[in-house]
Write a protein that holds these residues in place. Structure first.
Motif, PDB file in Angstrom:
ATOM      1  N   ASP A  82      63.358  58.384  45.647  1.00  0.00           N
ATOM      2  CA  ASP A  82      63.104  57.437  46.569  1.00  0.00           C
ATOM      3  C   ASP A  82      62.374  58.268  47.729  1.00  0.00           C
ATOM      4  O   ASP A  82      63.245  58.561  48.883  1.00  0.00           O
ATOM      5  CB  ASP A  82      64.153  56.615  47.053  1.00  0.00           C
ATOM      6  CG  ASP A  82      64.012  55.743  47.976  1.00  0.00           C
ATOM      7  OD1 ASP A  82      62.802  55.784  48.447  1.00  0.00           O
ATOM      8  OD2 ASP A  82      64.867  54.980  48.216  1.00  0.00           O
ATOM      9  N   PRO A  83      61.322  58.821  47.604  1.00  0.00           N
ATOM     10  CA  PRO A  83      60.692  59.700  48.744  1.00  0.00           C
ATOM     11  C   PRO A  83      60.525  59.049  49.995  1.00  0.00           C
ATOM     12  O   PRO A  83      60.734  59.750  50.992  1.00  0.00           O
ATOM     13  CB  PRO A  83      59.304  60.133  48.119  1.00  0.00           C
ATOM     14  CG  PRO A  83      59.105  59.053  46.990  1.00  0.00           C
ATOM     15  CD  PRO A  83      60.235  58.538  46.607  1.00  0.00           C
ATOM     16  N   VAL A  84      60.328  57.783  50.258  1.00  0.00           N
ATOM     17  CA  VAL A  84      60.227  57.333  51.440  1.00  0.00           C
ATOM     18  C   VAL A  84      61.453  57.188  52.137  1.00  0.00           C
ATOM     19  O   VAL A  84      61.512  57.748  53.514  1.00  0.00           O
ATOM     20  CB  VAL A  84      59.570  55.795  51.458  1.00  0.00           C
ATOM     21  CG1 VAL A  84      59.780  54.874  52.660  1.00  0.00           C
ATOM     22  CG2 VAL A  84      58.308  55.740  50.911  1.00  0.00           C
ATOM     23  N   THR A  85      62.507  56.909  51.554  1.00  0.00           N
ATOM     24  CA  THR A  85      63.858  56.942  52.347  1.00  0.00           C
ATOM     25  C   THR A  85      64.304  58.425  52.466  1.00  0.00           C
ATOM     26  O   THR A  85      64.748  58.524  53.936  1.00  0.00           O
ATOM     27  CB  THR A  85      64.814  56.191  51.321  1.00  0.00           C
ATOM     28  OG1 THR A  85      64.567  54.704  50.916  1.00  0.00           O
ATOM     29  CG2 THR A  85      66.279  56.094  51.983  1.00  0.00           C
ATOM     30  N   VAL A  86      64.224  59.113  51.830  1.00  0.00           N
ATOM     31  CA  VAL A  86      64.538  60.436  51.863  1.00  0.00           C
ATOM     32  C   VAL A  86      63.908  61.230  52.888  1.00  0.00           C
ATOM     33  O   VAL A  86      64.458  61.748  53.704  1.00  0.00           O
ATOM     34  CB  VAL A  86      64.690  61.219  50.672  1.00  0.00           C
ATOM     35  CG1 VAL A  86      64.945  62.738  51.063  1.00  0.00           C
ATOM     36  CG2 VAL A  86      65.748  60.712  49.532  1.00  0.00           C
ATOM     37  N   ASN A  87      62.677  61.060  53.047  1.00  0.00           N
ATOM     38  CA  ASN A  87      61.757  61.581  54.041  1.00  0.00           C
ATOM     39  C   ASN A  87      61.856  61.008  55.389  1.00  0.00           C
ATOM     40  O   ASN A  87      62.152  61.862  56.418  1.00  0.00           O
ATOM     41  CB  ASN A  87      60.263  61.480  53.677  1.00  0.00           C
ATOM     42  CG  ASN A  87      60.092  62.751  52.483  1.00  0.00           C
ATOM     43  OD1 ASN A  87      60.350  63.667  52.572  1.00  0.00           O
ATOM     44  ND2 ASN A  87      58.969  62.173  51.623  1.00  0.00           N
ATOM     45  N   ARG A  88      62.256  59.739  55.482  1.00  0.00           N
ATOM     46  CA  ARG A  88      62.754  59.033  56.705  1.00  0.00           C
ATOM     47  C   ARG A  88      64.117  59.690  57.059  1.00  0.00           C
ATOM     48  O   ARG A  88      64.092  60.000  58.233  1.00  0.00           O
ATOM     49  CB  ARG A  88      62.935  57.727  56.574  1.00  0.00           C
ATOM     50  CG  ARG A  88      63.379  56.848  57.744  1.00  0.00           C
ATOM     51  CD  ARG A  88      63.162  55.260  57.615  1.00  0.00           C
ATOM     52  NE  ARG A  88      64.296  54.949  56.521  1.00  0.00           N
ATOM     53  CZ  ARG A  88      65.570  54.743  56.503  1.00  0.00           C
ATOM     54  NH1 ARG A  88      66.236  55.061  57.661  1.00  0.00           N
ATOM     55  NH2 ARG A  88      66.263  54.419  55.374  1.00  0.00           N
ATOM     56  N   LEU A  89      65.134  59.931  56.412  1.00  0.00           N
ATOM     57  CA  LEU A  89      66.298  60.446  56.880  1.00  0.00           C
ATOM     58  C   LEU A  89      66.300  61.894  57.093  1.00  0.00           C
ATOM     59  O   LEU A  89      66.696  62.238  58.050  1.00  0.00           O
ATOM     60  CB  LEU A  89      67.398  60.015  55.489  1.00  0.00           C
ATOM     61  CG  LEU A  89      67.601  58.769  55.369  1.00  0.00           C
ATOM     62  CD1 LEU A  89      68.449  58.650  53.628  1.00  0.00           C
ATOM     63  CD2 LEU A  89      68.454  58.263  56.260  1.00  0.00           C
ATOM     64  N   ARG A  90      65.430  62.662  56.471  1.00  0.00           N
ATOM     65  CA  ARG A  90      64.975  63.922  56.886  1.00  0.00           C
ATOM     66  C   ARG A  90      64.631  64.048  58.196  1.00  0.00           C
ATOM     67  O   ARG A  90      64.821  64.906  59.186  1.00  0.00           O
ATOM     68  CB  ARG A  90      64.210  64.705  55.829  1.00  0.00           C
ATOM     69  CG  ARG A  90      64.968  64.913  54.523  1.00  0.00           C
ATOM     70  CD  ARG A  90      63.853  65.678  53.649  1.00  0.00           C
ATOM     71  NE  ARG A  90      64.548  66.077  52.386  1.00  0.00           N
ATOM     72  CZ  ARG A  90      64.038  66.549  51.525  1.00  0.00           C
ATOM     73  NH1 ARG A  90      62.552  67.067  51.381  1.00  0.00           N
ATOM     74  NH2 ARG A  90      64.680  66.909  50.361  1.00  0.00           N
ATOM     75  N   ARG A  91      63.604  63.072  58.542  1.00  0.00           N
ATOM     76  CA  ARG A  91      62.997  63.132  59.838  1.00  0.00           C
ATOM     77  C   ARG A  91      63.858  62.721  61.072  1.00  0.00           C
ATOM     78  O   ARG A  91      64.076  63.447  62.197  1.00  0.00           O
ATOM     79  CB  ARG A  91      61.852  62.153  59.846  1.00  0.00           C
ATOM     80  CG  ARG A  91      60.482  62.638  59.345  1.00  0.00           C
ATOM     81  CD  ARG A  91      59.341  61.656  59.822  1.00  0.00           C
ATOM     82  NE  ARG A  91      59.631  60.453  59.294  1.00  0.00           N
ATOM     83  CZ  ARG A  91      59.267  59.718  58.001  1.00  0.00           C
ATOM     84  NH1 ARG A  91      58.855  60.692  57.147  1.00  0.00           N
ATOM     85  NH2 ARG A  91      59.473  58.604  57.973  1.00  0.00           N
ATOM     86  N   ILE A  92      64.761  61.892  60.664  1.00  0.00           N
ATOM     87  CA  ILE A  92      66.009  61.701  61.454  1.00  0.00           C
ATOM     88  C   ILE A  92      66.826  62.717  61.867  1.00  0.00           C
ATOM     89  O   ILE A  92      67.100  62.991  63.032  1.00  0.00           O
ATOM     90  CB  ILE A  92      66.649  60.155  61.046  1.00  0.00           C
ATOM     91  CG1 ILE A  92      65.759  58.949  61.203  1.00  0.00           C
ATOM     92  CG2 ILE A  92      67.846  59.969  62.009  1.00  0.00           C
ATOM     93  CD1 ILE A  92      66.302  57.848  60.500  1.00  0.00           C
ATOM     94  N   ARG A  93      67.246  63.357  60.847  1.00  0.00           N
ATOM     95  CA  ARG A  93      68.233  64.516  60.833  1.00  0.00           C
ATOM     96  C   ARG A  93      67.667  65.594  61.762  1.00  0.00           C
ATOM     97  O   ARG A  93      68.282  66.084  62.841  1.00  0.00           O
ATOM     98  CB  ARG A  93      68.398  65.142  59.488  1.00  0.00           C
ATOM     99  CG  ARG A  93      69.514  66.219  59.516  1.00  0.00           C
ATOM    100  CD  ARG A  93      69.764  66.539  58.205  1.00  0.00           C
ATOM    101  NE  ARG A  93      68.485  67.143  57.452  1.00  0.00           N
ATOM    102  CZ  ARG A  93      68.168  67.433  56.351  1.00  0.00           C
ATOM    103  NH1 ARG A  93      69.276  67.715  55.448  1.00  0.00           N
ATOM    104  NH2 ARG A  93      67.105  68.068  56.004  1.00  0.00           N
ATOM    105  N   ASP A  94      66.188  65.692  61.407  1.00  0.00           N
ATOM    106  CA  ASP A  94      65.681  66.946  62.059  1.00  0.00           C
ATOM    107  C   ASP A  94      65.451  66.587  63.486  1.00  0.00           C
ATOM    108  O   ASP A  94      65.591  67.521  64.549  1.00  0.00           O
ATOM    109  CB  ASP A  94      64.380  67.271  61.417  1.00  0.00           C
ATOM    110  CG  ASP A  94      64.310  67.808  60.070  1.00  0.00           C
ATOM    111  OD1 ASP A  94      65.550  68.202  59.602  1.00  0.00           O
ATOM    112  OD2 ASP A  94      63.363  67.716  59.146  1.00  0.00           O
TER     113      ASP A  94
END
Length: 100
Positions: A82-94
């Motif tokens: 699920d690249p969309v969800t994981v990348n969104r969560l990574r952006r939020i975390r960063d």
């Protein structure tokens, strides 16, 4: 990809297979991991509804859910699933880390 000098094709294949594995040598996400990502993919009107779904559908506490989710963010298998969800969560975390 060619095998480095002194590396057999079997060793190369094993190495490539290892690169596709996630933490602990897994080659695919567990059903629970996929369910956690599915919950996170949804939008929620407020925290109460999400926590209720976590408890009722996943059978875990919200604290455990967020621990699992934190590990999934860095899991290459989750990114592939699920690249969309994981990348969104990574952006939020960063962005949260940058504010600290």
């Amino acid at each position: 990809m060619t095998a480095p000098e002194g590396t057999s094709h079997e060793e190369q294949g094993a190495h490539e297979a290892h690169e596709e594995r996630g933490p602990a040598g897994r080659s695919e996400l567990t059903e629970r991991d996929r369910a956690v990502l599915a919950v996170e993919r949804r939008s929620w009107p407020g925290p109460g509804a999400k926590e209720r779904v976590i408890r009722e559908q996943l059978g875990i506490s919200p604290t455990r859910y967020y621990q699992l989710l934190g590990a999934l963010i860095d899991d290459s298998l989750a990114l592939a699933h699920d690249p969309v969800t994981v990348n969104r969560l990574r952006r939020i975390r960063d962005s949260r880390r940058a504010r600290r």
